[in-house]
Write a protein that holds these residues in place. Structure first.
Motif, mmCIF file in Angstrom:
data_model
loop_
_atom_site.group_PDB
_atom_site.id
_atom_site.type_symbol
_atom_site.label_atom_id
_atom_site.label_comp_id
_atom_site.label_asym_id
_atom_site.label_seq_id
_atom_site.Cartn_x
_atom_site.Cartn_y
_atom_site.Cartn_z
ATOM 1 N N ALA A 56 0.019 -7.861 -2.408
ATOM 2 C CA ALA A 56 -0.297 -6.454 -2.646
ATOM 3 C C ALA A 56 0.934 -5.585 -2.912
ATOM 4 C CB ALA A 56 -1.108 -5.901 -1.478
ATOM 5 N N ILE A 93 -3.753 -8.108 -7.552
ATOM 6 C CA ILE A 93 -4.051 -8.716 -6.248
ATOM 7 C C ILE A 93 -5.155 -9.758 -6.395
ATOM 8 C CG2 ILE A 93 -4.967 -8.252 -3.940
ATOM 9 C CD1 ILE A 93 -3.631 -5.456 -4.173
ATOM 10 N N ASP A 126 1.534 -3.637 -6.507
ATOM 11 C CA ASP A 126 1.677 -2.180 -6.568
ATOM 12 C C ASP A 126 2.958 -1.786 -7.292
ATOM 13 O OD1 ASP A 126 0.855 0.579 -5.590
ATOM 14 O OD2 ASP A 126 2.844 0.416 -4.702
ATOM 15 N N LYS A 135 -4.866 -3.510 -8.254
ATOM 16 C CA LYS A 135 -5.966 -4.255 -7.626
ATOM 17 C C LYS A 135 -6.296 -5.517 -8.416
ATOM 18 C CE LYS A 135 -8.200 -0.334 -5.329
ATOM 19 N NZ LYS A 135 -9.406 0.542 -5.279
#
Length: 211
Positions: free
Chosen positions: A138, A132, A142, A129
């Motif tokens: 995203a 991002i 990840d 997060k």
């Protein structure tokens, strides 16, 4: 049906009384009962089982699902050396087993290794997060977070080097890692005091479950 050598209690602690009442008749003099219920003490188990039952209380963790778990185990006085070996062989199929003699340590062990994987999963989640928020797509954030957490864990496991030394090795003076660690290692608001509070909370909850 032959007398079982091992009876494994793998249920939620909240349903333990009902389950133990059901399986009590299966426990014979040669049976060792292996419990992986959080918070349920040897004393609780001994009261619910036939007198003199051999019991091993354990706390594994979820990486056992891929053979990389670790289990903390404490036997009661009735468990023989042979029964401990049986329990160790069973538990050792999914990772190393740490035997302790002081049951009081189980609450802290639960907080560190039993609940610990969730802390690492949260690290991967929040790192992604943060990536991002810093501008990464995203899916890429990840993948980077997952691989970084997994790789760092493997490096700790395989290198034999102290985690503090590994951290220092990747931290260049006045570099990007040093800037990040300046935030994470703040003595008041950083990672260390926050994690200590988390472990204290988990330890306290384990004690509450026992009572």
């Amino acid at each position: 049906m032959p007398d079982p050598a091992v009876l494994v209690l793998a249920v939620k602690p909240q349903v333990a009384p009902a389950v133990l009442a059901t399986v009590r008749s299966l426990v014979k003099p040669g049976t060792v009962v292996v419990s992986i219920m959080a918070g349920r003490t040897l004393g609780f188990l001994q009261e619910a089982l036939p007198r003199g039952s051999a019991v091993v209380r354990t706390i594994p963790n979820t990486p056992a699902a891929i053979g990389h778990g670790i289990t903390v185990a404490v036997p009661n006085a009735a468990a023989t050396a042979a029964q401990r070996e049986i329990a160790a062989a069973l538990l050792g199929a999914v990772g190393p087993v740490e035997w302790i003699e002081d049951e009081e340590l189980m609450d802290a062990a639960t907080a560190v290794s039993g609940s610990g994987p969730a802390y690492v999963f949260l690290l991967a989640e929040t790192l992604a997060k943060a990536g991002i928020a810093a501008g990464l797509p995203a899916p890429l954030a990840d993948r980077l977070a997952r691989a970084t957490v997994a790789g760092a864990g493997a490096l700790i496991a395989q290198s034999g080097i102290e985690p503090s030394t590994l951290r220092e090795n990747v931290t260049s003076p006045a570099g990007t890692t040093a800037a990040a660690l300046g935030v994470l290692m703040d003595p008041t608001t950083g990672f260390a005091p926050l994690l200590e509070k988390a472990v204290v909370a988990a330890t306290r909850r384990s004690k509450e479950l026992a009572n």
